[in-house]
Design a protein around this motif. Sequence first.
Motif, mmCIF file in Angstrom:
data_model
loop_
_atom_site.group_PDB
_atom_site.id
_atom_site.type_symbol
_atom_site.label_atom_id
_atom_site.label_comp_id
_atom_site.label_asym_id
_atom_site.label_seq_id
_atom_site.Cartn_x
_atom_site.Cartn_y
_atom_site.Cartn_z
ATOM 1 N N ARG A 35 -14.784 44.431 37.486
ATOM 2 C CA ARG A 35 -16.236 44.637 37.480
ATOM 3 C C ARG A 35 -16.818 44.089 38.777
ATOM 4 N NH1 ARG A 35 -16.013 42.008 32.419
ATOM 5 N NH2 ARG A 35 -17.465 40.425 33.183
ATOM 6 N N MET A 36 -17.573 44.885 39.483
ATOM 7 C CA MET A 36 -18.184 44.437 40.742
ATOM 8 C C MET A 36 -19.465 43.671 40.427
ATOM 9 S SD MET A 36 -16.014 45.269 42.934
ATOM 10 C CE MET A 36 -16.864 44.938 44.467
ATOM 11 N N GLU A 37 -19.281 42.525 39.793
ATOM 12 C CA GLU A 37 -20.394 41.655 39.435
ATOM 13 C C GLU A 37 -20.159 40.290 40.059
ATOM 14 O OE1 GLU A 37 -20.637 41.483 35.228
ATOM 15 O OE2 GLU A 37 -21.002 43.647 34.971
ATOM 16 N N GLU A 38 -21.186 39.734 40.648
ATOM 17 C CA GLU A 38 -21.065 38.477 41.370
ATOM 18 C C GLU A 38 -20.549 37.353 40.476
ATOM 19 O OE1 GLU A 38 -24.020 35.249 43.552
ATOM 20 O OE2 GLU A 38 -24.549 37.387 43.600
ATOM 21 N N GLY A 39 -21.120 37.207 39.280
ATOM 22 C CA GLY A 39 -20.715 36.125 38.391
ATOM 23 C C GLY A 39 -19.271 36.250 37.954
ATOM 24 N N TYR A 40 -18.848 37.470 37.610
ATOM 25 C CA TYR A 40 -17.480 37.703 37.130
ATOM 26 C C TYR A 40 -16.458 37.368 38.217
ATOM 27 C CZ TYR A 40 -13.326 40.339 35.746
ATOM 28 O OH TYR A 40 -12.042 40.707 35.447
ATOM 29 N N ILE A 41 -16.681 37.876 39.432
ATOM 30 C CA ILE A 41 -15.732 37.636 40.532
ATOM 31 C C ILE A 41 -15.728 36.168 40.933
ATOM 32 C CG2 ILE A 41 -15.197 38.197 42.936
ATOM 33 C CD1 ILE A 41 -16.329 40.980 42.435
ATOM 34 N N THR A 42 -16.904 35.539 40.967
ATOM 35 C CA THR A 42 -16.990 34.120 41.337
ATOM 36 C C THR A 42 -16.205 33.256 40.361
ATOM 37 O OG1 THR A 42 -19.169 34.450 42.348
ATOM 38 C CG2 THR A 42 -18.545 32.198 41.795
ATOM 39 N N ARG A 43 -16.344 33.534 39.058
ATOM 40 C CA ARG A 43 -15.612 32.753 38.055
ATOM 41 C C ARG A 43 -14.102 32.887 38.241
ATOM 42 N NH1 ARG A 43 -19.653 34.786 34.715
ATOM 43 N NH2 ARG A 43 -18.263 36.406 33.897
ATOM 44 N N ASN A 44 -13.649 34.086 38.522
ATOM 45 C CA ASN A 44 -12.220 34.294 38.725
ATOM 46 C C ASN A 44 -11.718 33.594 39.982
ATOM 47 O OD1 ASN A 44 -10.814 36.409 36.772
ATOM 48 N ND2 ASN A 44 -12.945 37.018 37.007
ATOM 49 N N LEU A 45 -12.499 33.641 41.056
ATOM 50 C CA LEU A 45 -12.100 32.969 42.292
ATOM 51 C C LEU A 45 -12.088 31.451 42.111
ATOM 52 C CD1 LEU A 45 -14.081 35.123 44.881
ATOM 53 C CD2 LEU A 45 -11.601 35.044 44.627
ATOM 54 N N MET A 46 -13.068 30.923 41.388
ATOM 55 C CA MET A 46 -13.106 29.484 41.135
ATOM 56 C C MET A 46 -11.925 29.050 40.280
ATOM 57 S SD MET A 46 -17.210 28.989 40.474
ATOM 58 C CE MET A 46 -17.028 27.322 39.856
ATOM 59 N N TYR A 47 -11.539 29.885 39.329
ATOM 60 C CA TYR A 47 -10.406 29.549 38.465
ATOM 61 C C TYR A 47 -9.116 29.469 39.287
ATOM 62 C CZ TYR A 47 -6.893 29.876 34.796
ATOM 63 O OH TYR A 47 -5.821 29.632 33.984
ATOM 64 N N GLN A 48 -8.975 30.356 40.272
ATOM 65 C CA GLN A 48 -7.778 30.347 41.112
ATOM 66 C C GLN A 48 -7.738 29.136 42.032
ATOM 67 O OE1 GLN A 48 -8.002 34.086 43.123
ATOM 68 N NE2 GLN A 48 -7.705 35.286 41.242
ATOM 69 N N GLU A 49 -8.899 28.628 42.437
ATOM 70 C CA GLU A 49 -8.960 27.501 43.364
ATOM 71 C C GLU A 49 -8.637 26.174 42.693
ATOM 72 O OE1 GLU A 49 -9.627 27.081 46.610
ATOM 73 O OE2 GLU A 49 -9.963 29.173 47.168
ATOM 74 N N ARG A 50 -8.991 26.033 41.402
ATOM 75 C CA ARG A 50 -8.831 24.732 40.755
ATOM 76 C C ARG A 50 -7.376 24.531 40.322
ATOM 77 N NH1 ARG A 50 -11.795 25.711 34.884
ATOM 78 N NH2 ARG A 50 -10.178 27.093 34.015
ATOM 79 N N PRO A 51 -6.895 23.280 40.230
ATOM 80 C CA PRO A 51 -5.529 23.034 39.771
ATOM 81 C C PRO A 51 -5.386 23.343 38.290
ATOM 82 C CG PRO A 51 -6.698 20.971 40.026
ATOM 83 C CD PRO A 51 -7.600 22.040 40.574
#
Length: 514
Positions: free
Chosen positions: A471-487
């Motif tokens: 989904r090209m939605e800012e909130g959805y993509i941001t959450r996924n990127l943040m999940y990948q960054e955290r340990p």
Amino acid sequence: MREILQMDRIMEKLTILSAAARYDVACTSSGVQRGGDGTHTGNAYASGICHAFTGDGRCISLLKILYTNDCIYDCKYCRNRCSNDVKRVSFTPEEICKLTMEFYRRNYIEGLFLSSGILHSPDYTMGLLYETLYLLRTKYHFNGYIHVKGIPGASADLLELTGYLADRMSVNLELPTADALRQIAPNKVRKNILSPMRQLQNGIRQSREFHGVSSMKSRMYLDEKTYYNQMAEMKESYARLQDYHDGIAAIREHKARQSAVQSWGEEIAGGENSSRVRNVQKKLPQITRGLMRPDRYFVPAGQSTQMVIGASDESDYQIISVSEALYQKFEMKRIFYSAFINVNHDSSLPDLPGPPLLREHRLYQADFLLRFYGFRADELLSEKNPNFNEQIDPKCNWAVHHLELFPVEINRADYYTLLRVPGIGTKSARRIMAARRYAKLDFSDLKKIGVVLKRAVYFITCKGKMMYHTRMEEGYITRNLMYQERPMQMLLSDGTVQTYEQLSLFDDRGKIVV
């Protein structure tokens, strides 16, 4: 016996002054103490040895020390300020020369990083630094790399003479804004910092014109032709993106320039077009003596500077706006960011739980985008959005705020557009441009090329299709990127959070207690 005592004194000075130099950011301290064991060749000495990286990617060791930790200034953030009760020591020029040569002969180091507190006066200190470099280059015939700090307020003649002996010079900006400088480092004056920066810039330019090298970067890149072809392609691609930038570019550029003006004044933001800058330049002596030496370049590795991050309340937008202005108007080679550490526990400074290391890291990433990816400060941030989301890198942060530009078709996008995709760097962008001449690329090809798909997958298509139905939605993509960054973490039965870790065969876990 006298020689032994003298060496002990020098080693004591080395321990104190190398520890005091660790707050000058230009490289990373090794912190390794390893003696010879009779079997292997060589050893390591922790005090003063640090690592730096050359333009071609090699890691070299530098002797990183202060000339003295004695200082007449009372900067609130500095460990060596005059009001602190610390042991004060100073090297002599001969002692630094002997240390450098002995370390070099033993293959401990390949160069010298020399800074200093202000002893008596800026001119007196700069004179000692010049004398040290002069002895190294002439008496000891040291031809290795030397990075020396220019002392704000020192005479232009001393800076000029030192510039023909050093490979790189740096004048520290210290703090991102002039207001913060007045509050935290009241003894330092803005003009005394910017004037030597301008002098170094003019001296570097004149020296390279004299020697037939007009580019500030051509001596720093191994493949000059590749560099200029890359920049030309970026500019050409940029011209094709005017439909996006027209209408907002002028406003944003004006706001970024306004931010730089508010932070440091017209000297930085106005560049050579500023009447105040021209007045400063008129007061600087013309660099002529060194130009009569055809074997000498003036600061051939360029100049750099440093800012302390977190000691004052400036925003990321202010910081990168000032950095952009410094790169454009002073032709800086590098800008270093130093996370604030309240070593003095001064009540007037912010009481942070720890150094803002993650913020420092994000600023370095943004700085890299400014220097190599063609981004501008007003694109990365704005007055309405003045700070980076520390949970994702600045390139991803920019992309999720500009989803109207995505997804990008890998098999058709130009080089400049590819560079703006998170997960695609300069090398992988060049490989994509080369590989798609022979075949259409898919996601498996991108992985082989070196694209970081866990970030790029949200912003690209291959052969018209996305890897997942994103989904090209800012909130959805941001959450996924943040999940990948955290340990990776797990919730324990007592409610505490535990980070996953690799089990060891020699752990206490699983042992049977009798």
